[in-house]
Design a protein around this motif. Sequence first.
Motif, PDB file in Angstrom:
ATOM      1  N   ARG A  23       5.737  -2.766   3.060  1.00  0.00           N
ATOM      2  CA  ARG A  23       4.439  -3.213   2.905  1.00  0.00           C
ATOM      3  C   ARG A  23       4.600  -3.923   1.118  1.00  0.00           C
ATOM      4  O   ARG A  23       3.380  -3.972   0.227  1.00  0.00           O
ATOM      5  CB  ARG A  23       3.400  -2.284   2.650  1.00  0.00           C
ATOM      6  CG  ARG A  23       3.797  -2.141   4.903  1.00  0.00           C
ATOM      7  CD  ARG A  23       2.260  -0.857   4.154  1.00  0.00           C
ATOM      8  NE  ARG A  23       1.855  -1.027   5.941  1.00  0.00           N
ATOM      9  CZ  ARG A  23       0.706  -0.987   5.896  1.00  0.00           C
ATOM     10  NH1 ARG A  23      -0.680  -1.418   5.040  1.00  0.00           N
ATOM     11  NH2 ARG A  23       0.121  -0.970   7.454  1.00  0.00           N
TER      12      ARG A  23
ATOM     13  N   ARG B 150     -13.409   0.773   7.907  1.00  0.00           N
ATOM     14  CA  ARG B 150     -13.272   1.620   7.919  1.00  0.00           C
ATOM     15  C   ARG B 150     -13.072   2.602   5.941  1.00  0.00           C
ATOM     16  O   ARG B 150     -11.935   1.734   5.430  1.00  0.00           O
ATOM     17  CB  ARG B 150     -11.444   2.513   8.247  1.00  0.00           C
ATOM     18  CG  ARG B 150     -11.566   4.248   7.517  1.00  0.00           C
ATOM     19  CD  ARG B 150      -9.932   4.090   8.661  1.00  0.00           C
ATOM     20  NE  ARG B 150      -9.232   5.388   7.962  1.00  0.00           N
ATOM     21  CZ  ARG B 150      -9.539   6.508   8.543  1.00  0.00           C
ATOM     22  NH1 ARG B 150     -10.583   6.511   9.157  1.00  0.00           N
ATOM     23  NH2 ARG B 150      -9.240   7.396   7.281  1.00  0.00           N
TER      24      ARG B 150
ATOM     25  N   ILE C 118      -9.786   6.174   2.324  1.00  0.00           N
ATOM     26  CA  ILE C 118      -8.493   6.347   2.789  1.00  0.00           C
ATOM     27  C   ILE C 118      -8.021   7.263   2.709  1.00  0.00           C
ATOM     28  O   ILE C 118      -7.969   8.300   2.183  1.00  0.00           O
ATOM     29  CB  ILE C 118      -7.317   5.420   1.589  1.00  0.00           C
ATOM     30  CG1 ILE C 118      -8.601   4.018   1.004  1.00  0.00           C
ATOM     31  CG2 ILE C 118      -6.025   5.793   1.261  1.00  0.00           C
ATOM     32  CD1 ILE C 118      -8.008   3.882  -0.879  1.00  0.00           C
TER      33      ILE C 118
ATOM     34  N   THR D 235       1.122  -1.283  -0.490  1.00  0.00           N
ATOM     35  CA  THR D 235       0.519   0.221  -0.280  1.00  0.00           C
ATOM     36  C   THR D 235       0.764   1.311   0.201  1.00  0.00           C
ATOM     37  O   THR D 235       1.746   1.636   0.776  1.00  0.00           O
ATOM     38  CB  THR D 235      -0.509   0.400   1.755  1.00  0.00           C
ATOM     39  OG1 THR D 235      -0.234  -0.197   2.875  1.00  0.00           O
ATOM     40  CG2 THR D 235      -1.721  -0.745   1.417  1.00  0.00           C
TER      41      THR D 235
ATOM     42  N   VAL E 254     -10.082   0.054   6.254  1.00  0.00           N
ATOM     43  CA  VAL E 254      -9.244  -1.569   6.889  1.00  0.00           C
ATOM     44  C   VAL E 254     -10.695  -1.983   6.407  1.00  0.00           C
ATOM     45  O   VAL E 254     -12.152  -2.095   6.629  1.00  0.00           O
ATOM     46  CB  VAL E 254      -9.401  -1.358   8.504  1.00  0.00           C
ATOM     47  CG1 VAL E 254      -9.946  -2.278   9.476  1.00  0.00           C
ATOM     48  CG2 VAL E 254      -8.604   0.072   8.386  1.00  0.00           C
TER      49      VAL E 254
ATOM     50  N   TRP F 220      -3.315  -6.310   3.131  1.00  0.00           N
ATOM     51  CA  TRP F 220      -2.374  -5.908   4.509  1.00  0.00           C
ATOM     52  C   TRP F 220      -2.765  -6.132   5.358  1.00  0.00           C
ATOM     53  O   TRP F 220      -2.997  -5.471   5.318  1.00  0.00           O
ATOM     54  CB  TRP F 220      -1.275  -4.924   3.779  1.00  0.00           C
ATOM     55  CG  TRP F 220       0.025  -4.794   4.433  1.00  0.00           C
ATOM     56  CD1 TRP F 220       0.075  -4.417   6.372  1.00  0.00           C
ATOM     57  CD2 TRP F 220       1.229  -5.841   4.088  1.00  0.00           C
ATOM     58  NE1 TRP F 220       1.246  -5.059   6.567  1.00  0.00           N
ATOM     59  CE2 TRP F 220       1.389  -5.280   5.266  1.00  0.00           C
ATOM     60  CE3 TRP F 220       1.310  -5.502   3.409  1.00  0.00           C
ATOM     61  CZ2 TRP F 220       3.286  -5.870   5.553  1.00  0.00           C
ATOM     62  CZ3 TRP F 220       2.901  -6.533   3.048  1.00  0.00           C
ATOM     63  CH2 TRP F 220       3.749  -6.152   4.172  1.00  0.00           C
ATOM     64  N   ASN F 221      -1.472  -7.571   5.382  1.00  0.00           N
ATOM     65  CA  ASN F 221      -2.412  -7.852   7.468  1.00  0.00           C
ATOM     66  C   ASN F 221      -0.549  -8.034   7.573  1.00  0.00           C
ATOM     67  O   ASN F 221       0.576  -9.068   7.427  1.00  0.00           O
ATOM     68  CB  ASN F 221      -2.686  -9.111   7.113  1.00  0.00           C
ATOM     69  CG  ASN F 221      -3.136  -9.806   7.839  1.00  0.00           C
ATOM     70  OD1 ASN F 221      -2.398 -10.183   9.251  1.00  0.00           O
ATOM     71  ND2 ASN F 221      -3.971  -9.671   8.644  1.00  0.00           N
TER      72      ASN F 221
ATOM     73  N   THR G  41      -8.665  -9.340   9.162  1.00  0.00           N
ATOM     74  CA  THR G  41      -8.927  -7.799   8.929  1.00  0.00           C
ATOM     75  C   THR G  41      -7.906  -7.206   8.461  1.00  0.00           C
ATOM     76  O   THR G  41      -6.457  -7.576   8.829  1.00  0.00           O
ATOM     77  CB  THR G  41      -8.786  -7.074  10.033  1.00  0.00           C
ATOM     78  OG1 THR G  41      -9.956  -7.687  11.696  1.00  0.00           O
ATOM     79  CG2 THR G  41      -8.728  -5.695  10.451  1.00  0.00           C
ATOM     80  N   TYR G  42      -7.465  -6.409   7.607  1.00  0.00           N
ATOM     81  CA  TYR G  42      -7.046  -6.324   6.652  1.00  0.00           C
ATOM     82  C   TYR G  42      -6.577  -4.497   6.519  1.00  0.00           C
ATOM     83  O   TYR G  42      -8.007  -4.392   6.682  1.00  0.00           O
ATOM     84  CB  TYR G  42      -6.773  -6.844   4.932  1.00  0.00           C
ATOM     85  CG  TYR G  42      -6.744  -8.348   5.069  1.00  0.00           C
ATOM     86  CD1 TYR G  42      -5.790  -9.096   5.118  1.00  0.00           C
ATOM     87  CD2 TYR G  42      -7.549  -8.860   5.302  1.00  0.00           C
ATOM     88  CE1 TYR G  42      -5.986 -10.447   4.962  1.00  0.00           C
ATOM     89  CE2 TYR G  42      -8.426  -9.962   4.852  1.00  0.00           C
ATOM     90  CZ  TYR G  42      -6.810 -10.954   4.803  1.00  0.00           C
ATOM     91  OH  TYR G  42      -6.686 -12.377   5.507  1.00  0.00           O
ATOM     92  N   GLU G  43      -6.244  -3.887   5.980  1.00  0.00           N
ATOM     93  CA  GLU G  43      -5.620  -2.387   5.621  1.00  0.00           C
ATOM     94  C   GLU G  43      -5.226  -2.788   4.328  1.00  0.00           C
ATOM     95  O   GLU G  43      -4.798  -3.573   3.191  1.00  0.00           O
ATOM     96  CB  GLU G  43      -4.571  -1.964   6.056  1.00  0.00           C
ATOM     97  CG  GLU G  43      -4.740  -1.741   7.563  1.00  0.00           C
ATOM     98  CD  GLU G  43      -3.298  -1.004   8.335  1.00  0.00           C
ATOM     99  OE1 GLU G  43      -2.065  -1.238   8.103  1.00  0.00           O
ATOM    100  OE2 GLU G  43      -3.384  -0.863   9.600  1.00  0.00           O
TER     101      GLU G  43
ATOM    102  N   SER H 281      -4.167   7.235   7.214  1.00  0.00           N
ATOM    103  CA  SER H 281      -4.606   5.793   7.904  1.00  0.00           C
ATOM    104  C   SER H 281      -5.334   4.821   6.665  1.00  0.00           C
ATOM    105  O   SER H 281      -5.904   6.035   5.577  1.00  0.00           O
ATOM    106  CB  SER H 281      -5.708   5.427   9.203  1.00  0.00           C
ATOM    107  OG  SER H 281      -6.580   6.148   8.915  1.00  0.00           O
ATOM    108  N   PRO H 282      -5.064   3.801   6.616  1.00  0.00           N
ATOM    109  CA  PRO H 282      -5.741   3.312   4.936  1.00  0.00           C
ATOM    110  C   PRO H 282      -6.975   2.342   5.706  1.00  0.00           C
ATOM    111  O   PRO H 282      -7.462   2.558   6.326  1.00  0.00           O
ATOM    112  CB  PRO H 282      -5.156   2.025   4.656  1.00  0.00           C
ATOM    113  CG  PRO H 282      -3.770   1.934   6.227  1.00  0.00           C
ATOM    114  CD  PRO H 282      -4.330   2.903   7.014  1.00  0.00           C
TER     115      PRO H 282
END
Length: 182
Positions: free
Chosen positions: A124, A62, A65, A12, A72, A109-110, A147-149, A69-70
Amino acid sequence: MNRRCVLSAVGTSALALSGCLNNRTEDGTAEGSGSVGGPSVTISLTHVAGDEAISLNSDVIRSEITEESPAVIELIAKNETESAIEYGTGAPAPFGALYDPDSPEAILWNKKYVESQHVETDGRRITGMNDIGISVRLSPEETRSETYEFAAPPGRYSIQRTGNPLTLGEETYELDITVSET
């Protein structure tokens, strides 16, 4: 089978935006309150094959972006049967590494990617992984979630696992993420 799979998935990237989220809409997507127009994430999750023994759902925790913060996103698999089910996945469980192979900046992303001995990362960015089989067992009515971003430029992304369709046992899903300017 333990064959080496090299990816060019770029992680990201931060986007210079601002705003905040407080509410979610009825379909689970987050709704901006006081937003100043940053990119927002929506998900389309479609069941394309199988008998729906394992359901896959998503929740946008969420959607916006920002530079800080990305977005979620949570994925949830549920055994819809009265028997235990096992499904195969790549590292790390429960869903493997998820990204769009045609858009390397689009990666769910995790931190498990960094912690896995089977996934190589640089920041990342996923730089390689072992193509290994991992089984996840779900008891009747049991769920597994992760949960991922997510942060990528505006566009539509088709998320896959190691370049293959997103499958859970006999179930195949298409997971599309759209990032749009709001």
